[in-house]
Design a protein around this motif. Structure first.
Motif, PDB file in Angstrom:
ATOM      1  N   SER A  96       0.199 -18.446  -1.808  1.00  0.00           N
ATOM      2  CA  SER A  96      -0.363 -17.346  -1.415  1.00  0.00           C
ATOM      3  C   SER A  96       0.735 -16.216  -1.247  1.00  0.00           C
ATOM      4  N   CYS A  97       1.727 -16.634  -0.287  1.00  0.00           N
ATOM      5  CA  CYS A  97       2.543 -15.995   0.100  1.00  0.00           C
ATOM      6  C   CYS A  97       3.812 -15.528  -0.810  1.00  0.00           C
ATOM      7  N   GLU A  98       4.261 -16.542  -1.542  1.00  0.00           N
ATOM      8  CA  GLU A  98       5.009 -16.540  -2.587  1.00  0.00           C
ATOM      9  C   GLU A  98       4.578 -15.519  -3.733  1.00  0.00           C
ATOM     10  N   GLY A  99       3.020 -15.522  -4.035  1.00  0.00           N
ATOM     11  CA  GLY A  99       2.536 -14.738  -5.070  1.00  0.00           C
ATOM     12  C   GLY A  99       2.716 -13.073  -4.629  1.00  0.00           C
ATOM     13  N   LYS A 100       2.229 -13.100  -3.228  1.00  0.00           N
ATOM     14  CA  LYS A 100       2.425 -11.665  -2.581  1.00  0.00           C
ATOM     15  C   LYS A 100       3.571 -11.147  -2.647  1.00  0.00           C
ATOM     16  N   LEU A 101       4.766 -11.821  -2.415  1.00  0.00           N
ATOM     17  CA  LEU A 101       6.172 -11.482  -2.091  1.00  0.00           C
ATOM     18  C   LEU A 101       6.712 -11.196  -3.788  1.00  0.00           C
ATOM     19  N   LYS A 102       6.432 -12.040  -4.864  1.00  0.00           N
ATOM     20  CA  LYS A 102       6.729 -11.613  -6.210  1.00  0.00           C
ATOM     21  C   LYS A 102       6.036 -10.245  -6.733  1.00  0.00           C
ATOM     22  N   LYS A 103       4.806 -10.118  -6.086  1.00  0.00           N
ATOM     23  CA  LYS A 103       4.152  -8.805  -6.524  1.00  0.00           C
ATOM     24  C   LYS A 103       4.607  -7.600  -6.002  1.00  0.00           C
ATOM     25  N   ALA A 104       4.861  -7.710  -4.661  1.00  0.00           N
ATOM     26  CA  ALA A 104       5.513  -6.513  -3.844  1.00  0.00           C
ATOM     27  C   ALA A 104       7.082  -6.208  -4.255  1.00  0.00           C
ATOM     28  N   SER A 105       7.631  -7.279  -4.658  1.00  0.00           N
ATOM     29  CA  SER A 105       9.116  -7.362  -5.330  1.00  0.00           C
ATOM     30  C   SER A 105       8.981  -6.489  -6.613  1.00  0.00           C
ATOM     31  N   ALA A 106       8.088  -6.880  -7.517  1.00  0.00           N
ATOM     32  CA  ALA A 106       7.791  -6.176  -8.837  1.00  0.00           C
ATOM     33  C   ALA A 106       7.395  -4.978  -8.901  1.00  0.00           C
ATOM     34  N   MET A 107       6.595  -4.417  -7.611  1.00  0.00           N
ATOM     35  CA  MET A 107       5.961  -3.137  -7.547  1.00  0.00           C
ATOM     36  C   MET A 107       6.950  -2.433  -7.044  1.00  0.00           C
ATOM     37  N   TRP A 108       7.795  -2.884  -6.175  1.00  0.00           N
ATOM     38  CA  TRP A 108       9.151  -1.970  -5.572  1.00  0.00           C
ATOM     39  C   TRP A 108      10.063  -1.610  -6.861  1.00  0.00           C
ATOM     40  N   ASP A 109      10.355  -2.678  -7.543  1.00  0.00           N
ATOM     41  CA  ASP A 109      11.302  -2.496  -8.927  1.00  0.00           C
ATOM     42  C   ASP A 109      10.812  -1.526  -9.567  1.00  0.00           C
ATOM     43  N   ASN A 169       0.864  -1.238  -0.044  1.00  0.00           N
ATOM     44  CA  ASN A 169      -0.084   0.003  -0.208  1.00  0.00           C
ATOM     45  C   ASN A 169       0.848   1.169   0.189  1.00  0.00           C
ATOM     46  N   VAL A 170       2.006   1.183   0.686  1.00  0.00           N
ATOM     47  CA  VAL A 170       2.896   2.271   0.704  1.00  0.00           C
ATOM     48  C   VAL A 170       3.728   2.633  -0.374  1.00  0.00           C
ATOM     49  N   ILE A 171       3.918   1.543  -1.242  1.00  0.00           N
ATOM     50  CA  ILE A 171       4.667   1.561  -2.576  1.00  0.00           C
ATOM     51  C   ILE A 171       3.700   2.058  -3.475  1.00  0.00           C
ATOM     52  N   GLU A 172       2.458   1.663  -3.461  1.00  0.00           N
ATOM     53  CA  GLU A 172       1.493   2.257  -4.389  1.00  0.00           C
ATOM     54  C   GLU A 172       1.182   3.714  -4.279  1.00  0.00           C
ATOM     55  N   ALA A 173       1.034   4.042  -2.830  1.00  0.00           N
ATOM     56  CA  ALA A 173       0.797   5.437  -2.706  1.00  0.00           C
ATOM     57  C   ALA A 173       1.884   6.278  -2.897  1.00  0.00           C
ATOM     58  N   LYS A 174       3.201   6.000  -2.690  1.00  0.00           N
ATOM     59  CA  LYS A 174       4.464   6.568  -3.076  1.00  0.00           C
ATOM     60  C   LYS A 174       4.460   6.839  -4.612  1.00  0.00           C
ATOM     61  N   PHE A 199       8.399   0.964  -9.345  1.00  0.00           N
ATOM     62  CA  PHE A 199       8.444   2.268  -8.534  1.00  0.00           C
ATOM     63  C   PHE A 199       9.873   2.892  -8.480  1.00  0.00           C
ATOM     64  N   LYS A 200      10.586   2.015  -8.087  1.00  0.00           N
ATOM     65  CA  LYS A 200      12.152   2.499  -7.949  1.00  0.00           C
ATOM     66  C   LYS A 200      12.587   2.891  -9.382  1.00  0.00           C
ATOM     67  N   LYS A 201      12.502   2.150 -10.201  1.00  0.00           N
ATOM     68  CA  LYS A 201      12.994   2.423 -11.605  1.00  0.00           C
ATOM     69  C   LYS A 201      12.335   3.728 -12.009  1.00  0.00           C
ATOM     70  N   GLU A 202      11.129   3.828 -12.019  1.00  0.00           N
ATOM     71  CA  GLU A 202      10.391   5.311 -12.430  1.00  0.00           C
ATOM     72  C   GLU A 202      10.945   6.434 -11.664  1.00  0.00           C
ATOM     73  N   LEU A 203      11.067   6.237 -10.258  1.00  0.00           N
ATOM     74  CA  LEU A 203      11.629   7.290  -9.379  1.00  0.00           C
ATOM     75  C   LEU A 203      13.162   7.610  -9.975  1.00  0.00           C
ATOM     76  N   ASP A 204      13.858   6.918  -9.877  1.00  0.00           N
ATOM     77  CA  ASP A 204      15.136   7.008 -10.690  1.00  0.00           C
ATOM     78  C   ASP A 204      15.214   7.798 -11.894  1.00  0.00           C
ATOM     79  N   ASN A 205      14.233   7.214 -12.725  1.00  0.00           N
ATOM     80  CA  ASN A 205      14.174   8.003 -14.221  1.00  0.00           C
ATOM     81  C   ASN A 205      13.711   9.323 -13.952  1.00  0.00           C
ATOM     82  N   ALA A 206      12.864   9.566 -13.049  1.00  0.00           N
ATOM     83  CA  ALA A 206      12.390  10.829 -12.840  1.00  0.00           C
ATOM     84  C   ALA A 206      13.590  11.896 -12.345  1.00  0.00           C
ATOM     85  N   MET A 207      14.195  11.271 -11.499  1.00  0.00           N
ATOM     86  CA  MET A 207      15.246  12.335 -11.026  1.00  0.00           C
ATOM     87  C   MET A 207      16.484  12.586 -11.967  1.00  0.00           C
TER      88      MET A 207
END
Length: 124
Positions: free
Chosen positions: A82-95, A17-22, A97-105
């Motif tokens: 279920s846990c593995e799926g969420k972990l993969k999704k969270a990692s993909a969201m983070w990656d 949720n935090v990743i999505e909001a940021k 997000f981080k890529k878009e943030l770095d590109n914007a910077m």
């Protein structure tokens, strides 16, 4: 008292949720943005960057906790999947997000340098 698996799900859901909001706060920088807007974007991006420093270590901790749950608590296959799926999704969201943030910077830095260059040569 919450089970370890339930607590794990709550933790990862919170991080997602935090990743999505940021992610929604990252400005869309374009070549038509003026110097003042670029300065504002840079401030916003730096603030986001400071606000998210805790996410990567927490994701690693969540992943470590998942490994412990698998080992020590003998997760049923359904929960493990279920846990593995969420972990993969969270990692993909983070990656993403981080890529878009770095590109914007990078874009803001480039555009500000270009504005500075324009100012230097404008009197010629």
């Amino acid at each position: 008292k919450l089970s370890k698996v339930t607590q794990w799900h709550l933790n990862i859901d919170h991080v997602m949720n935090v990743i999505e909001a940021k992610h929604k706060l990252v400005p869309r920088v374009t070549s038509r943005d003026d110097r003042q807007l670029l300065k504002k974007y840079q401030t916003v991006l730096r603030t986001i960057e400071k606000d998210i420093t805790w996410i990567q270590p927490v994701l690693w901790e969540i992943e470590h906790e998942f490994e412990n749950l698998k080992k020590n608590d003998k997760l049923p296959a359904e929960d493990q999947k279920s846990c593995e799926g969420k972990l993969k999704k969270a990692s993909a969201m983070w990656d993403a997000f981080k890529k878009e943030l770095d590109n914007a910077m990078d874009t803001v830095k480039s555009m500000r340098s270009f504005c500075d260059f324009q100012d230097e040569v404008s009197h010629i």
